[in-house]
Design an enzyme around this catalytic site. Structure first.
Site, PDB file in Angstrom:
ATOM      1  CB  THR A 158      -9.571 -14.124   5.113  1.00 24.01           C
ATOM      2  OG1 THR A 158      -9.326 -13.154   6.121  1.00 24.01           O
ATOM      3  CG2 THR A 158      -9.987 -13.421   3.839  1.00 24.01           C
ATOM      4  N   GLY A 197      -1.675 -17.127   5.671  1.00 26.26           N
ATOM      5  CA  GLY A 197      -0.248 -17.302   5.437  1.00 26.26           C
ATOM      6  C   GLY A 197       0.190 -18.693   5.853  1.00 26.26           C
ATOM      7  CD  GLU A 440      -4.611  -9.249  11.254  1.00 22.82           C
ATOM      8  OE1 GLU A 440      -5.559  -9.152  12.048  1.00 22.82           O
ATOM      9  OE2 GLU A 440      -4.149 -10.340  10.893  1.00 22.82           O
TER      10      GLU A 440
END
Lengths: 676, 676
Positions: A158, A197, A440
């Site tokens: 992303t 993350g 997601e």
């Protein structure tokens, strides 16, 4: 006047004891059933014991600390869990991977990492992607190091400017034939990687998703293994701009990061090349099966669906126990105040969410079975079931996360003001569910995909072509068959939801056709019909969940459960179906006629089944078997000492350690005195 | 590669400029209209200038700090605002109170206190209650000191064990005739005061709500002025156990507190005695009008309704601007990615919330008018309109906060992943809205009250007795009149919602009657019918909002606005009515029949009006005229430099001030090395 930590009784709240005593079924049977058998339940409890035994501080106390402190604690705790899981793996099944790293993100260990796990993506995505998309040589060279946790990384896809629309990603990898290297760049700010993350400060490598260019010709998205920081000093390497994206609504310690790249060079052999390849001379070899690249995303959506059903069950456990302890507002004046769970409006907040959590858990199980079957198919080169799995994982992810977000918030509100306290842990559960609506695959984007799949299915149905099993209910309506008669039996309600779904699909299809007839492109027509497409997709998903729940409760597994447990499941199914029918009543009434008496009967059935579930509610949520540390809630602990725990946790606020805060003398007193 | 604070351009994002250029009406006219005229708008802007001019740090950076630090900052900032408001009052209208303290909790100054205001309750409730419920002597003795901010306090009503059900409060004040004192006690843990804003560490006095006992005989709830802490040292006085209740989902710096009392003695003259009285010999004189005590709560619910409409407008502003800047997913392949606001599904997330915010704001205005009229009536001893005001304030508070909570979360989700970042400020807006669902009367409790009011109204209607104006729509249906014909015109839609509301009221009344006939008590029957009662109340409230919006847009004020502005308002009304009809379609279809074509037409109208609002959306939210600091959002600032602001704020995270966090050397490196 109580004022110390010792105010929490060692006894169980008598109201909760009474509830447990009065249950119509055995909680241990429910727990074994819910966790997939006695052995699995036993192991889960052993795992929790191992993870939590040396934790002393209440998890919610974390939130008194600064962002920096929380980040460090989360880092420590996640590594502590890694060590413990590895030790368990070593002890129980040396050489296997069923405990470590497989359980590193499992619900049973969430309670050991209240700040989140900055290495979740490392194992769930980066290591897995290298294993499945990298060559054997690549696995040897860096996959094993990652698996062995000698290095740590993340999956960087992303960007600041692009999320769900992958083709829009702007990070590029240009092949330099002269040096045999890729040159990596984020050509503008919106191309910065954003969100992964662990990327912030907990990664020295990453798997970078970038647009491959050879001679300035785009070759599609590929994955590149990139070193970000020096292994010894952790200093960012030249050309790397890296950091964390900052404070968020939840997952405080996960170190979500940003990454800018300026002419960063990596060897050609760092592109994952099990499928697509770039040869030294710059020849590009396409992947034989492009679907493989998105199979990881399908898997992630199955994970998200299952995890969100768990979050909803956690919230339901807390709110239900609290509702058995809290007494408020006498029903008859001059009588004792009842447990708030005796208020019918409270039952309506709690029990449908319990039923939802179970319905989604069973549907997630079914989705996982389908995933594993399809996986085997694909290994054999058979891709026929992939579109169905893909669409089912999309709609289930979207519905389950949306319902869990709304449902957990409804349950938080059902705890009244105390549900707002961090010590209740409810808002942190809601925050986790809320995040899942966007990651997601953004939910609306997913529903639109499913809507387009349904358009194709409808056309196939009208043309008599084969349909995937979960869309087969379209066949009759596409042939013009009408619903028949509303009887209100379970199978009839499921059929009615399917029929309403088919009706929405038909309406959307007609709107699409009309727009096409007006000269719009397929894409414009789909956008114009977007609202109806998402509505159709939602009902399609709801049909799947309802049919799955019905099949499970009335199907062959009945004989594996006691009559008492089956009765409870039947009541939950009844609630789920009646509540879902009422929720979609306008969709049903648009294509099926119900008499006043039949409408009335739905309302009566709702009230009646709530009443039947009432005596078992606490036992049902006990059956989910959440460890107190997993719930981390003053309102939801097993012993139900709600007020004592709220008070105890308040007393532990850093501000309550001194009778007078420093700020009084510095700030407040001078101000008040100036007004004399 | 941008990496400094200077990355934010001084220009406006061209997409936003284009939007503003293309609007069909004048934003300044909208802003004047929205804020009640040119003078009020000018003053609001002047106020903001005064409040914000010396603030340099972005408000959301607060959330990197520890709870203790945030509390101190909130204390400082709230006192800073107090000083500024007093200075403004002095400068503009010396001796008045229209600026200070009146605007201390106004939306225009929220942006100056991002941690919340620990003294909000002091002024809004404690000072006001002393003024209205205390004697002149009491006002002189301590009311003036509180008003002058020489002392600070709060209104301590809610307890750990009781909130909305006031009669259940357990704190007691026993009159000791011998000494002429009240003896205050919280006899058990659940009697502890819990929640009052500012009570934790920002109060040295409070207005305590307690059950008055004389000779152990209960005399009902009364208010007592109690000193809690020494004015010089701030040390809690003997018998006082006080502190803050801890970290919460929002309002971090408001110092919500707990309070335990053990034999705390206060003089008899500290009970507020404008109405009820205790004479020295222990004679109790009842209040001549018990309704007066709850008039403050009515006022608070009007405040909450208005404030939540504002929160929804804030969230809508941020999400709408972001949706004009964000580009994603081409509609036609190979075309440029559109602004996400061009996706119809995105329009459905944004525009109905804009319309909701406006509908609630107009309804709140109407509610305020009614409040002021009723206030005047009551001063003249006329209480006839109080029940209507009371019920209207209950249902409006419940609906507006619930819709704002859901709507703001929907808007947050409409911002995708970035809506999860604290720098977007969306989740903090949602957190404020979420709190309002529980405080000042829990929403379900309020709806049940309104439901019971509607039962009385229905009975009155069937008996031909007079009805309050807002319930007068029950008359026809109670006489058995049917709806007539669905035409879909605005007034017809409002009538249909009213008719559906009346139908729900009828159904609930029949259920109640049936339960009564079965021998249940009135109270048991009301509990059993709780679900239908809340549904009826919800539709009743929705009818009021719809009717108010319609009357406003088509009523006499039309001539005060330009044709262009009226056209925009008409479209928003059209959207509100069509969207509300679809939202309550199952309720409508249960009593009014619509043909397939009529149903189709609602969907078409929805899509059509979204399209019409699209070109004006940015201008409409601009017209709300929120100051950037009030929004405090990287996604929603006026200039639309979204990505630059997100990046800039991320760079300001304390963790990003060094390339390598300390925790690497302490924690992560030793772990990774141990795996080599």
């Amino acid at each position: 006047m109580p004022g110390s930590k010792h105010i929490i009784p060692h006894t169980v709240n008598p109201d909760l004891e009474q509830e447990r005593h009065g249950a119509s079924f055995r909680v241990d049977e429910f727990a074994r059933w819910w966790h997939g058998g006695a052995a699995k339940l036993r192991f889960k409890r052993e795992l929790e014991q191992e993870m939590f035994n040396d934790m002393t501080e209440h998890n919610t106390l974390l939130h008194y600390k600064s962002h920096e402190e929380i980040s460090e604690i989360a880092l420590r705790q996640s590594l502590e869990v890694a060590k413990k899981l590895r030790a368990m793996q070593q002890r129980i099944n040396p050489g296997g991977n069923d405990i470590w790293p497989k359980l590193y993100s499992a619900a049973a260990v969430w309670g050991a990492m209240p700040g989140g796990n900055p290495f979740g993506v490392h194992f769930v995505m980066m290591v897995e992607a290298i294993r499945t998309q990298g060559t054997d040589e690549q696995w040897e060279r860096f996959g094993k190091r990652a698996e062995n946790f000698e290095i740590c990384g993340t999956y960087a896809q992303t960007e600041l400017g692009h999320g769900s629309f992958l083709r829009g990603l702007e990070t590029r990898a240009d092949y330099d034939r002269a040096t045999g290297e890729f040159v990596l760049n984020t050509p503008k700010l919106s191309a910065y990687k954003w969100w992964p993350g662990g990327l912030g400060h907990c990664s020295n490598y990453c798997l970078l998703v970038a647009q491959l260019y050879i001679d300035d010709e785009p070759k599609g998205l590929q994955m590149f293994f990139v070193q970000l920081r020096d292994e010894e000093t952790h200093m960012p390497l030249p050309g790397i701009d890296i950091g964390e994206i900052g404070h968020k609504r939840g997952f405080y310690g996960v170190s979500n990061g940003f990454l800018g790249l300026k002419n960063v060079r990596i060897p050609r052999t760092n592109m994952l090349m099990r499928n697509a390849k770039v040869q030294p001379d710059g020849t590009f070899v396409k992947s034989p099966a492009s679907v493989l690249t998105y199979f990881t995303m399908v898997m992630m959506r199955c994970v998200v669906t299952r995890d969100n059903a768990t979050l909803l069950a956690m919230a339901a456990t807390i709110a239900t126990r609290y509702s058995a302890v809290r007494r408020q507002s006498p029903i008859n004046p001059n009588e004792r105040e009842p447990q708030i769970m005796d208020h019918v409006t409270q039952q309506l907040k709690l029990f449908p969410e319990i039923a939802n959590a179970i319905a989604y858990q069973l549907s997630a199980n079914k989705l996982w079975s389908l995933y594993h079957e399809t996986y085997v198919d694909i290994e054999r080169g058979d891709f026929t079931r992939l579109p169905e799995l893909h669409n089912l994982s999309c709609v289930m992810k979207a519905l389950c996360t949306a319902d869990c977000n709304v449902g957990a918030e409804r349950l938080r509100l059902a705890c009244g003001g105390h549900g707002y306290l961090t010590s209740a842990n409810m808002h942190l559960i809601v925050s986790s569910a809320a995040a899942a609506c966007s990651y997601e695959g953004e939910n609306t984007v997913l529903l639109l995909q499913v809507g387009r799949f349904l358009m194709k299915s409808w056309r196939a149905a009208t043309e008599g072509k084969p349909l995937t099993p979960t869309a087969s209910y379209l066949r009759g309506p596409a042939r013009g068959e009408t619903f028949g008669k509303w009887t209100g039996e379970w199978a009839n309600i499921v059929a009615a939801i399917e029929y309403a779904a088919a009706n929405k699909v038909r309406l959307a299809f007609e709107s699409m056709s009309q727009r096409l007839a007006q000269g719009q492109t397929e894409a414009e027509a789909a956008n114009g019909t977007g609202i109806e497409l998402t509505q159709a997709a939602e009902l399609h998903g709801r049909s799947f969940v309802a049919a799955t729940f019905l099949a499970y409760v009335t199907g062959p597994t009945v004989s594996e459960r006691s009559a008492a447990l089956n009765r409870v499941l039947e009541r939950l199914l009844e609630l789920y179906l009646v509540h879902t029918a009422l929720r979609h009543l306008s969709d049903i009434l648009q294509c099926i006629s119900l008499s006043d008496a039949e409408l009335r009967s739905l309302q009566t059935r709702l009230e009646s089944v709530l009443k039947k579930i009432r005596p078992d509610a606490v036992a049902i949520v006990d059956g989910f078997d959440f460890h107190d540390r997993c719930l981390s809630s003053a309102l939801g602990s097993y012993d139900g000492n709600v007020y004592e725990r709220l008070f105890d946790l308040a007393k532990q606020s850093p501000l309550n350690q001194e009778p007078v805060p420093k700020s009084f003398h510095k700030v407040l007193k001078p101000f008040l005195k100036s007004n004399l």
